[in-house]
Design a protein around this motif. Structure first.
Motif, PDB file in Angstrom:
ATOM      1  N   HIS A 141      46.353 -50.991   1.004  1.00 47.15           N
ATOM      2  CA  HIS A 141      46.176 -50.200  -0.209  1.00 47.15           C
ATOM      3  C   HIS A 141      47.482 -50.031  -0.981  1.00 47.15           C
ATOM      4  N   ASP A 142      48.476 -50.861  -0.674  1.00 49.41           N
ATOM      5  CA  ASP A 142      49.745 -50.783  -1.380  1.00 49.41           C
ATOM      6  C   ASP A 142      49.533 -51.137  -2.860  1.00 49.41           C
ATOM      7  N   PRO A 143      49.962 -50.287  -3.783  1.00 49.74           N
ATOM      8  CA  PRO A 143      49.722 -50.561  -5.204  1.00 49.74           C
ATOM      9  C   PRO A 143      50.347 -51.868  -5.688  1.00 49.74           C
ATOM     10  N   LEU A 144      51.545 -52.185  -5.217  1.00 50.64           N
ATOM     11  CA  LEU A 144      52.190 -53.416  -5.667  1.00 50.64           C
ATOM     12  C   LEU A 144      51.485 -54.657  -5.116  1.00 50.64           C
ATOM     13  N   LEU A 145      50.909 -54.562  -3.935  1.00 53.72           N
ATOM     14  CA  LEU A 145      50.118 -55.678  -3.413  1.00 53.72           C
ATOM     15  C   LEU A 145      48.939 -55.939  -4.339  1.00 53.72           C
ATOM     16  N   ALA A 146      48.233 -54.876  -4.722  1.00 50.08           N
ATOM     17  CA  ALA A 146      47.107 -55.028  -5.645  1.00 50.08           C
ATOM     18  C   ALA A 146      47.583 -55.554  -6.993  1.00 50.08           C
ATOM     19  N   ASP A 147      48.748 -55.088  -7.447  1.00 51.24           N
ATOM     20  CA  ASP A 147      49.300 -55.580  -8.708  1.00 51.24           C
ATOM     21  C   ASP A 147      49.557 -57.089  -8.641  1.00 51.24           C
ATOM     22  N   ALA A 148      50.094 -57.551  -7.510  1.00 52.35           N
ATOM     23  CA  ALA A 148      50.408 -58.971  -7.367  1.00 52.35           C
ATOM     24  C   ALA A 148      49.142 -59.822  -7.431  1.00 52.35           C
ATOM     25  N   PHE A 149      48.113 -59.410  -6.701  1.00 56.41           N
ATOM     26  CA  PHE A 149      46.845 -60.153  -6.749  1.00 56.41           C
ATOM     27  C   PHE A 149      46.231 -60.073  -8.146  1.00 56.41           C
ATOM     28  N   ALA A 150      46.292 -58.904  -8.758  1.00 55.53           N
ATOM     29  CA  ALA A 150      45.704 -58.740 -10.093  1.00 55.53           C
ATOM     30  C   ALA A 150      46.403 -59.620 -11.116  1.00 55.53           C
ATOM     31  N   GLU A 151      47.710 -59.768 -11.002  1.00 58.24           N
ATOM     32  CA  GLU A 151      48.458 -60.626 -11.919  1.00 58.24           C
ATOM     33  C   GLU A 151      47.949 -62.064 -11.855  1.00 58.24           C
ATOM     34  N   ARG A 152      47.746 -62.571 -10.647  1.00 62.11           N
ATOM     35  CA  ARG A 152      47.225 -63.931 -10.480  1.00 62.11           C
ATOM     36  C   ARG A 152      45.787 -64.033 -10.981  1.00 62.11           C
ATOM     37  N   LEU A 153      44.977 -63.030 -10.659  1.00 60.83           N
ATOM     38  CA  LEU A 153      43.570 -63.061 -11.056  1.00 60.83           C
ATOM     39  C   LEU A 153      43.432 -62.990 -12.573  1.00 60.83           C
ATOM     40  N   ARG A 154      44.241 -62.161 -13.204  1.00 60.62           N
ATOM     41  CA  ARG A 154      44.163 -62.008 -14.650  1.00 60.62           C
ATOM     42  C   ARG A 154      44.457 -63.328 -15.363  1.00 60.62           C
ATOM     43  N   ALA A 155      45.439 -64.062 -14.850  1.00 66.03           N
ATOM     44  CA  ALA A 155      45.778 -65.356 -15.451  1.00 66.03           C
ATOM     45  C   ALA A 155      44.630 -66.349 -15.314  1.00 66.03           C
ATOM     46  N   ALA A 156      44.010 -66.402 -14.130  1.00 70.87           N
ATOM     47  CA  ALA A 156      42.883 -67.319 -13.917  1.00 70.87           C
ATOM     48  C   ALA A 156      41.691 -66.923 -14.773  1.00 70.87           C
ATOM     49  N   GLU A 157      41.437 -65.629 -14.849  1.00 71.10           N
ATOM     50  CA  GLU A 157      40.324 -65.127 -15.645  1.00 71.10           C
ATOM     51  C   GLU A 157      40.517 -65.469 -17.120  1.00 71.10           C
ATOM     52  N   ALA A 158      41.737 -65.295 -17.624  1.00 67.58           N
ATOM     53  CA  ALA A 158      42.003 -65.577 -19.038  1.00 67.58           C
ATOM     54  C   ALA A 158      41.813 -67.055 -19.353  1.00 67.58           C
ATOM     55  N   GLN A 159      42.260 -67.923 -18.421  1.00 68.11           N
ATOM     56  CA  GLN A 159      42.104 -69.362 -18.640  1.00 68.11           C
ATOM     57  C   GLN A 159      40.631 -69.748 -18.694  1.00 68.11           C
ATOM     58  N   LEU A 160      39.841 -69.230 -17.781  1.00 70.79           N
ATOM     59  CA  LEU A 160      38.425 -69.574 -17.755  1.00 70.79           C
ATOM     60  C   LEU A 160      37.677 -68.986 -18.949  1.00 70.79           C
ATOM     61  N   GLN A 161      38.110 -67.819 -19.388  1.00 66.90           N
ATOM     62  CA  GLN A 161      37.460 -67.223 -20.556  1.00 66.90           C
ATOM     63  C   GLN A 161      37.721 -68.066 -21.797  1.00 66.90           C
ATOM     64  N   ARG A 162      38.940 -68.634 -21.888  1.00 68.96           N
ATOM     65  CA  ARG A 162      39.225 -69.526 -23.020  1.00 68.96           C
ATOM     66  C   ARG A 162      38.351 -70.778 -22.954  1.00 68.96           C
ATOM     67  N   GLU A 163      38.086 -71.262 -21.752  1.00 62.71           N
ATOM     68  CA  GLU A 163      37.311 -72.485 -21.596  1.00 62.71           C
ATOM     69  C   GLU A 163      35.813 -72.265 -21.767  1.00 62.71           C
ATOM     70  N   THR A 164      35.325 -71.150 -21.252  1.00 66.98           N
ATOM     71  CA  THR A 164      33.872 -70.916 -21.236  1.00 66.98           C
ATOM     72  C   THR A 164      33.395 -69.981 -22.337  1.00 66.98           C
ATOM     73  N   GLY A 165      34.328 -69.224 -22.907  1.00 66.02           N
ATOM     74  CA  GLY A 165      33.945 -68.276 -23.944  1.00 66.02           C
ATOM     75  C   GLY A 165      33.368 -66.984 -23.426  1.00 66.02           C
ATOM     76  N   ALA A 166      33.466 -66.752 -22.129  1.00 64.24           N
ATOM     77  CA  ALA A 166      32.912 -65.524 -21.548  1.00 64.24           C
ATOM     78  C   ALA A 166      33.729 -65.114 -20.332  1.00 64.24           C
ATOM     79  N   SER A 167      33.672 -63.836 -19.984  1.00 64.36           N
ATOM     80  CA  SER A 167      34.310 -63.351 -18.767  1.00 64.36           C
ATOM     81  C   SER A 167      33.596 -63.928 -17.547  1.00 64.36           C
TER      82      SER A 167
END
Length: 328
Positions: A141-167
């Motif tokens: 439950h370390d906040p920075l651990l969650a931040d690190a995973f979220a940073e990677r996930l946000r980048a992947a999510e943004a790339q796919l949203q640009r490609e597919t047009g949806a979340s």
């Protein structure tokens, strides 16, 4: 002032296919494995070329040491592996030979379980001798651990949203463990029911794994929906905790999902359970169901992860100093 250091613990991985039988014996504590299991692991390593776990973990150690130095903390960071070189006992002996008297010990498996973190802890304690250790039991439950995973996930999510047009929805995963290891004992000391998340019982692993996923999902509110599953069930006898990734993917396909992000939140770097299990096996399984499966970049040399581990180390070293203070 006692000489202090930091010890990071990880799983370990062989460098060559020829070393796999010996490595697997370490993983299963010397129990014999069927030849077909050994050959299957060799096959998986051949498909990915090699596992970079050891070199990435050593790099993580250097990054943590640099983070501590920036805060004025002079402490060498050592790295020990449970199942391969550099073995934990050898590293602990070296620490003692180097004059280290106190060590903050952190297992690079954030979610605590008897089958993972407990075994690492015992390996350190068996060789510690006069070395005074502070062992971080879990940091799911370390906040920075969650931040690190979220940073990677946000980048992947943004790339796919640009490609597919949806979340795009997300499937979070963590390594499964044998059901027997997370069973809650009854009043007579016998194992009662299995502790499947969110479940009940004394082993915190399943609850902590889902807890990490929840923290990451909270940080990426743009994802429309998420699921959780356990991956990489082993070949040993008896059941392993679930739900499995495969059965979860089947259910997700039934909901009409065509693009999906799978993020392992129990692993801090690339290795065979990511490079083969996710990038090859799960992608192929998902494709047969009509799902495009993508994975965020692993944390690997993430500066945010390095700060998270450095924070754990700093707190562990401070606790050791507190134990030795006149007022402690």
């Amino acid at each position: 002032m006692p000489k202090q250091a930091v010890l990071l613990l990880a799983h370990g991985t062989p460098e060559t296919a020829e070393q796999i039988p010996e490595y697997l014996r370490n993983v299963v504590s010397g129990r014999p494995l069927p030849e077909h299991v050994i050959e299957e692991i060799k096959h998986r390593y051949a498909l990915i070329g090699r596992s970079p776990l050891t070199e990435i973990t050593l790099e993580q150690g250097r990054l943590v040491e640099a983070e501590l130095a920036m805060e004025g903390i002079d402490g060498q960071v050592y790295v020990g592996m449970r199942n391969w070189k550099p073995y934990i006992p050898d590293v602990v002996r070296k620490m003692r030979a180097d004059g280290v008297e106190e060590a903050a010990v952190i297992c690079l498996a954030p979610q605590n379980s008897r089958t993972s973190v407990g075994l690492y802890k015992r390996a350190v304690q068996a060789e510690a001798g006069s070395l005074n250790i502070d062992f971080t039991e879990g940091w799911a439950h370390d906040p920075l651990l969650a931040d690190a995973f979220a940073e990677r996930l946000r980048a992947a999510e943004a790339q796919l949203q640009r490609e597919t047009g949806a979340s795009v929805p997300v499937l979070f995963t963590a390594h499964s463990v044998p059901t027997r290891t997370v069973q809650a004992p009854d009043e007579e000391g016998q194992t009662a029911g299995p502790r499947l998340w969110p479940g009940e019982g004394t082993d915190p692993y399943a609850q902590e794994a889902r807890g990490t996923a929840e923290l990451v999902a909270e940080r990426v509110p743009e994802i429309p929906k998420w699921w959780f599953a356990f991956q990489s069930q082993g070949a040993s006898g008896g059941p392993w905790i679930g739900p499995t990734v495969e059965e979860t993917l089947t259910a997700i396909a039934g909901e009409g999902v065509k693009t999906l992000v799978l993020q392992p939140i129990g692993f801090l770097c690339d290795h065979v359970e990511v490079l083969y299990d996710v990038d090859i096996a799960f992608k192929e399984y998902a494709a047969k169901l009509g799902i495009r499966l993508e994975r965020p970049e692993s944390l690997n040399a993430s500066p945010v992860l390095a700060r998270a581990i450095a924070g754990l180390a700093k707190r562990g070293l401070a606790r050791l100093k507190g134990e030795n203070s006149p007022s402690a």
